[in-house]
Enzyme design. Structure first.
Site, PDB file in Angstrom:
ATOM      1  N   ARG A 159      13.157  19.081  45.185  1.00 24.07           N
ATOM      2  CA  ARG A 159      14.416  18.810  45.011  1.00 24.07           C
ATOM      3  C   ARG A 159      15.050  19.307  43.619  1.00 24.07           C
ATOM      4  NH1 ARG A 159      11.557  14.218  46.552  1.00 24.07           N
ATOM      5  NH2 ARG A 159      12.349  13.295  48.525  1.00 24.07           N
ATOM      6  N   ARG A 181      15.237  24.108  49.668  1.00 22.99           N
ATOM      7  CA  ARG A 181      13.867  23.149  50.331  1.00 22.99           C
ATOM      8  C   ARG A 181      14.002  23.129  51.581  1.00 22.99           C
ATOM      9  NH1 ARG A 181      11.769  18.313  48.537  1.00 22.99           N
ATOM     10  NH2 ARG A 181      11.755  16.336  49.905  1.00 22.99           N
ATOM     11  N   TYR A 224      12.402  18.941  60.551  1.00 22.24           N
ATOM     12  CA  TYR A 224      11.914  20.530  60.455  1.00 22.24           C
ATOM     13  C   TYR A 224      11.376  21.116  61.675  1.00 22.24           C
ATOM     14  CZ  TYR A 224      13.402  19.272  55.867  1.00 22.24           C
ATOM     15  OH  TYR A 224      13.906  19.050  54.418  1.00 22.24           O
ATOM     16  N   HIS A 272      19.373  22.332  48.033  1.00 18.27           N
ATOM     17  CA  HIS A 272      18.592  21.595  49.164  1.00 18.27           C
ATOM     18  C   HIS A 272      18.389  22.393  50.295  1.00 18.27           C
ATOM     19  CE1 HIS A 272      17.416  17.600  50.223  1.00 18.27           C
ATOM     20  NE2 HIS A 272      17.865  17.605  51.336  1.00 18.27           N
ATOM     21  N   LYS A 289      11.237  10.818  43.910  1.00 19.07           N
ATOM     22  CA  LYS A 289      12.080   9.540  44.117  1.00 19.07           C
ATOM     23  C   LYS A 289      11.306   8.399  43.908  1.00 19.07           C
ATOM     24  CE  LYS A 289      15.507  11.096  47.479  1.00 19.07           C
ATOM     25  NZ  LYS A 289      15.862  11.030  48.791  1.00 19.07           N
ATOM     26  N   HIS A 327       8.101  13.282  51.037  1.00 20.63           N
ATOM     27  CA  HIS A 327       8.849  12.423  51.980  1.00 20.63           C
ATOM     28  C   HIS A 327       8.142  10.882  52.298  1.00 20.63           C
ATOM     29  CE1 HIS A 327      11.164  16.004  54.188  1.00 20.63           C
ATOM     30  NE2 HIS A 327      11.645  15.363  52.951  1.00 20.63           N
TER      31      HIS A 327
END
Length: 320
Positions: free
Chosen positions: A171, A269, A301, A266, A195, A292
């Site tokens: 990110r 990404r 994806y 993004h 995150k 993730h």
């Protein structure tokens, strides 16, 4: 005006209308988000803004004590957001914020039961993110490299950032947060804090490694200043580069690639993940590389790659 900007102004006004008891409650909740959950500052601001909006809605309904907060009130708040034109994505995010808040209220004994446990979210529209083809990604790097041939510090930095974004799929916030020591040149991995400050190691290839080495050897020393610290990538004033500068860079360089979709960091990404899957990487590995929390997020994806395969089949097969 965007959903977020409209909400921010609304919530700033709401804050002034809250009674002192609820302002203190928000202060306790903020300390929980920062100290116990270790959330990023922008995530904390978003959660607090959403909860302020919920509490103001409660006030309009005559509910002055969170102990009286119930599922019907939460649903009416989300319904009001829908009538004011908020998007599905915004409403889903605010439903999540409400659930996190009510779970905390219940856990800390402020409510007898958790009303948010039964609160649903509107299903988001699953849109296929635009991605670059492999040749377009190559052209993107080439166009940036051509501008860096004069050896300027900014040119070397820009190539290194583009190479690293595409090579790792990290990110933009993770990129700008990198320190020099997060790059392991020998093993060709970069340590990333994602995150929730979750740490992961992401590999990168030889082209990205060469670009980062050139930046560290010749580019970074030219921009380094008193405020540089350990930051890997620096802005023109010698401080850690910010996300906006990286987004501007990606959009500018994408514009140099004929026919390429206008994507930001993004989008790179998404591109990295798509190319990994198309190259044979398994879904679990891509999930780990991208950081993730849920495999369901990574599965988006697979829809991207299937859609591209379908288009290729329709164009190429005589009986498509």
């Amino acid at each position: 005006m965007s959903d977020s900007s409209a909400g921010a102004g609304e919530e700033a006004a709401d804050r002034d209308d809250l009674p002192e008891s609820l302002i203190r409650l928000l202060g306790d909740y903020e300390r929980h988000l920062v100290s116990e959950r270790d959330l990023a500052p922008h995530t904390v601001r978003a959660y607090l803004g959403d909860v302020r909006g919920l509490l103001e809605h409660c006030g309009r309904l005559g509910i002055g004590d969170v102990a009286d907060l119930d599922l019907r009130t939460l649903r009416s708040w989300l319904a009001r957001l829908q009538t004011t034109g908020r998007s599905r994505t915004t409403i889903a995010r605010r439903a999540t914020a409400a659930r996190v808040f009510t779970a905390w209220l219940h856990r800390t004994g402020r409510v007898a039961t958790d009303p948010g446990a039964a609160l649903g979210s509107p299903k988001k529209h699953k849109t296929l993110p635009p991605v670059l083809r492999a040749d377009e990604a190559e052209a993107l790097i080439r166009s940036a490299a051509a501008l860096a041939d004069d050896g300027t510090a900014v040119g070397l930095r820009d190539v290194a950032m583009l190479e690293l974004l595409y090579a790792t799929g990290i990110r933009v916030g993770e990129l700008v947060g990198l320190d020099i020591d997060d790059v392991d040149d020998e093993r060709r991995v970069v340590r990333v804090f994602g995150k929730g400050r979750k740490e992961r190691s992401v590999p990168y290839g030889a082209p990205a490694g060469r670009a980062v080495d050139r930046w560290l050897a010749s580019g970074r020393p030219a921009l380094r200043g008193d405020g540089s610290g350990a930051a890997l990538f620096l802005g023109v004033r010698g401080r850690r580069i910010d996300q906006r500068a990286v987004r501007d860079l990606v959009h500018r360089r994408i514009a140099d690639v004929p026919g390429a979709p206008d994507i930001g960091p993004h989008g790179l990404r998404h591109t990295a993940a798509t190319h990994l899957l198309e190259g044979g990487a398994d879904l679990r590995s891509v999930q780990e590389l991208l950081g993730h929390a849920s495999l369901a997020t990574t599965q988006l994806y697979t829809h991207v790659t299937t859609d591209r395969l379908r288009r290729a089949y329709q164009q190429a097969h005589p009986r498509a």
